[in-house]
Motif scaffolding. Sequence first.
Motif, PDB file in Angstrom:
ATOM      1  N   ALA A 121       5.514 -54.630  -3.712  1.00 33.90           N
ATOM      2  CA  ALA A 121       5.794 -56.368  -3.341  1.00 33.90           C
ATOM      3  C   ALA A 121       7.034 -56.602  -4.473  1.00 33.90           C
ATOM      4  O   ALA A 121       7.982 -57.213  -3.855  1.00 33.90           O
ATOM      5  N   GLY A 122       6.926 -56.025  -5.372  1.00 32.05           N
ATOM      6  CA  GLY A 122       8.297 -56.141  -6.359  1.00 32.05           C
ATOM      7  C   GLY A 122       9.597 -55.595  -5.759  1.00 32.05           C
ATOM      8  O   GLY A 122      10.460 -56.317  -6.028  1.00 32.05           O
ATOM      9  N   ALA A 123       9.327 -54.306  -5.415  1.00 36.63           N
ATOM     10  CA  ALA A 123      10.408 -53.738  -4.862  1.00 36.63           C
ATOM     11  C   ALA A 123      11.074 -54.446  -3.577  1.00 36.63           C
ATOM     12  O   ALA A 123      12.206 -54.644  -3.550  1.00 36.63           O
ATOM     13  N   ARG A 124      10.106 -54.919  -2.760  1.00 34.26           N
ATOM     14  CA  ARG A 124      10.556 -55.836  -1.680  1.00 34.26           C
ATOM     15  C   ARG A 124      11.454 -56.992  -2.166  1.00 34.26           C
ATOM     16  O   ARG A 124      12.351 -57.501  -1.485  1.00 34.26           O
ATOM     17  N   ASP A 125      10.710 -57.608  -2.976  1.00 35.97           N
ATOM     18  CA  ASP A 125      11.450 -58.893  -3.771  1.00 35.97           C
ATOM     19  C   ASP A 125      12.697 -58.644  -4.523  1.00 35.97           C
ATOM     20  O   ASP A 125      13.609 -59.497  -4.091  1.00 35.97           O
ATOM     21  N   PHE A 126      12.841 -57.571  -5.093  1.00 35.52           N
ATOM     22  CA  PHE A 126      13.947 -57.184  -5.633  1.00 35.52           C
ATOM     23  C   PHE A 126      15.217 -56.978  -4.353  1.00 35.52           C
ATOM     24  O   PHE A 126      15.975 -57.320  -4.738  1.00 35.52           O
ATOM     25  N   ALA A 127      14.791 -56.184  -3.508  1.00 33.99           N
ATOM     26  CA  ALA A 127      15.736 -55.866  -2.427  1.00 33.99           C
ATOM     27  C   ALA A 127      16.310 -57.231  -1.834  1.00 33.99           C
ATOM     28  O   ALA A 127      17.596 -57.228  -1.630  1.00 33.99           O
ATOM     29  N   GLY A 128      15.790 -57.980  -1.752  1.00 33.99           N
ATOM     30  CA  GLY A 128      15.927 -59.293  -1.099  1.00 33.99           C
ATOM     31  C   GLY A 128      16.888 -60.132  -1.849  1.00 33.99           C
ATOM     32  O   GLY A 128      17.890 -60.840  -1.403  1.00 33.99           O
ATOM     33  N   PHE A 137      19.673 -52.163  -2.265  1.00 37.07           N
ATOM     34  CA  PHE A 137      18.675 -51.631  -2.994  1.00 37.07           C
ATOM     35  C   PHE A 137      17.840 -50.574  -2.384  1.00 37.07           C
ATOM     36  O   PHE A 137      17.566 -50.596  -1.216  1.00 37.07           O
ATOM     37  N   LEU A 138      17.585 -49.473  -3.202  1.00 31.82           N
ATOM     38  CA  LEU A 138      16.525 -48.522  -2.808  1.00 31.82           C
ATOM     39  C   LEU A 138      15.557 -48.240  -3.667  1.00 31.82           C
ATOM     40  O   LEU A 138      15.924 -48.081  -4.869  1.00 31.82           O
ATOM     41  N   ASP A 139      14.203 -48.476  -3.313  1.00 31.86           N
ATOM     42  CA  ASP A 139      13.194 -48.088  -4.460  1.00 31.86           C
ATOM     43  C   ASP A 139      12.920 -46.547  -4.102  1.00 31.86           C
ATOM     44  O   ASP A 139      12.619 -46.200  -2.777  1.00 31.86           O
ATOM     45  N   ALA A 140      13.016 -45.784  -5.108  1.00 36.23           N
ATOM     46  CA  ALA A 140      13.124 -44.136  -5.180  1.00 36.23           C
ATOM     47  C   ALA A 140      12.318 -43.696  -6.011  1.00 36.23           C
ATOM     48  O   ALA A 140      12.786 -42.832  -6.927  1.00 36.23           O
ATOM     49  N   PRO A 141      10.959 -43.926  -6.378  1.00 40.83           N
ATOM     50  CA  PRO A 141      10.149 -43.394  -7.451  1.00 40.83           C
ATOM     51  C   PRO A 141      10.034 -41.887  -7.025  1.00 40.83           C
ATOM     52  O   PRO A 141      10.184 -41.387  -6.026  1.00 40.83           O
ATOM     53  N   VAL A 142       9.588 -41.280  -8.044  1.00 41.54           N
ATOM     54  CA  VAL A 142       9.723 -39.588  -8.182  1.00 41.54           C
ATOM     55  C   VAL A 142       8.308 -39.079  -8.479  1.00 41.54           C
ATOM     56  O   VAL A 142       7.703 -39.641  -9.271  1.00 41.54           O
ATOM     57  N   ILE A 156      11.406 -37.241  -4.159  1.00 39.92           N
ATOM     58  CA  ILE A 156      11.893 -38.409  -4.315  1.00 39.92           C
ATOM     59  C   ILE A 156      11.717 -39.148  -2.976  1.00 39.92           C
ATOM     60  O   ILE A 156      11.939 -38.762  -1.899  1.00 39.92           O
ATOM     61  N   MET A 157      10.812 -40.040  -3.220  1.00 35.49           N
ATOM     62  CA  MET A 157      10.485 -41.042  -1.829  1.00 35.49           C
ATOM     63  C   MET A 157      10.978 -42.196  -2.095  1.00 35.49           C
ATOM     64  O   MET A 157      11.127 -43.099  -2.903  1.00 35.49           O
ATOM     65  N   VAL A 158      11.761 -42.713  -0.708  1.00 36.84           N
ATOM     66  CA  VAL A 158      12.829 -43.695  -0.825  1.00 36.84           C
ATOM     67  C   VAL A 158      12.390 -44.699   0.124  1.00 36.84           C
ATOM     68  O   VAL A 158      12.200 -44.304   1.560  1.00 36.84           O
ATOM     69  N   GLY A 159      12.426 -46.059  -0.275  1.00 38.07           N
ATOM     70  CA  GLY A 159      12.459 -47.022   0.669  1.00 38.07           C
ATOM     71  C   GLY A 159      13.835 -47.889   0.531  1.00 38.07           C
ATOM     72  O   GLY A 159      14.524 -47.788  -0.373  1.00 38.07           O
ATOM     73  N   GLY A 188       9.121 -46.768  -0.515  1.00 34.88           N
ATOM     74  CA  GLY A 188       8.971 -45.604  -1.522  1.00 34.88           C
ATOM     75  C   GLY A 188       8.032 -45.632  -2.358  1.00 34.88           C
ATOM     76  O   GLY A 188       7.064 -44.581  -2.791  1.00 34.88           O
ATOM     77  N   GLN A 189       7.653 -47.183  -2.651  1.00 32.49           N
ATOM     78  CA  GLN A 189       6.602 -47.241  -3.895  1.00 32.49           C
ATOM     79  C   GLN A 189       5.103 -47.099  -3.094  1.00 32.49           C
ATOM     80  O   GLN A 189       4.281 -46.466  -3.782  1.00 32.49           O
ATOM     81  N   VAL A 190       5.166 -47.448  -1.929  1.00 34.10           N
ATOM     82  CA  VAL A 190       3.833 -47.057  -1.141  1.00 34.10           C
ATOM     83  C   VAL A 190       3.435 -45.703  -1.244  1.00 34.10           C
ATOM     84  O   VAL A 190       2.239 -45.127  -1.447  1.00 34.10           O
TER      85      VAL A 190
END
Length: 309
Positions: A121-128, A137-142, A156-159, A188-190
Amino acid sequence: MTTLQPPDAAQHPGATATAHHLRTLAFIGLGAMGWAMCGHLHRAGYALRVYARDPLKRERARGCGMHVCDSPAQAARGAAFVFSNVTSTPDVGQVLLGADGVIHGAEAGTICIDHSTIAPAGARDFAGQLAARGLSFLDAPVSGGEKGAREASLSIMVGGEAEVFAQALPLLRLLGSTITHVGPAGCGQVAKLCNQIVQVINIEGLAEAMRFAAAEGADLPRVLQAIAAGMAGSRMLDLMGPKMAARDFSAGIQARLHAKDFGLAAEAASQAGLQLPALRVVRAQLDRLMALGMGSDDTSSLLRVLEAP
């Protein structure tokens, strides 16, 4: 190895400035993971503008020829891509959107790539919020730990938007061997939290098996040899089994990081109204591990939690 190619300055007026912009990157967060990742980009010939709170890490970066900045906003100025790798959702929010955050220094069109593990949810908020200012914005946790970061073999998992992912892919290939675009922002975070759920429940199952084998008087290395050849065999068994059998609890992956991630997964599951009983039980075991003061040790210490009175 693929890198972004700047335009030919002889054929395109103003291309020198454009080329310089494309070859300039910002990197925020120079811990063990971030430093290794930043180094790969630097060695590939990119100009690095970096920021870290720790003065020793800033000096190390300066000594390697990187441009050390006083804030995330300053680091973002003139950078085509801004990478970040920090600890928590609030940390990412501060880096990107805070008073001295990236949003106040980056030019429209800049792509922000965050490698932290945070709440979807934080990643989606930051993207917006970034999109409202013309930033992508790409959320790309590793996954892969410090070893994977050093060897550029991370998963690397990317949203994020597919077009933005395509622009970032050549850079991500400098950092990892498996790069997967999972879906829109937050996905990506999911995927990362799914990775952690499967991984740590597996570690808990292995710890319980080793506890059972020891209580029954069996030889642990022989038990591992026997079950590794069957359907219980897995990369996690190969990694954690010998550590448990040898009682080597030195950190490969610090348990406190898994505890943090399980907290994120539990919160997201609760918000979605999901009942995930194995997640709940293993989270309780991780919480107990932390209470026993083992948070800086390896997650294989879940075995010691089972042994504790």
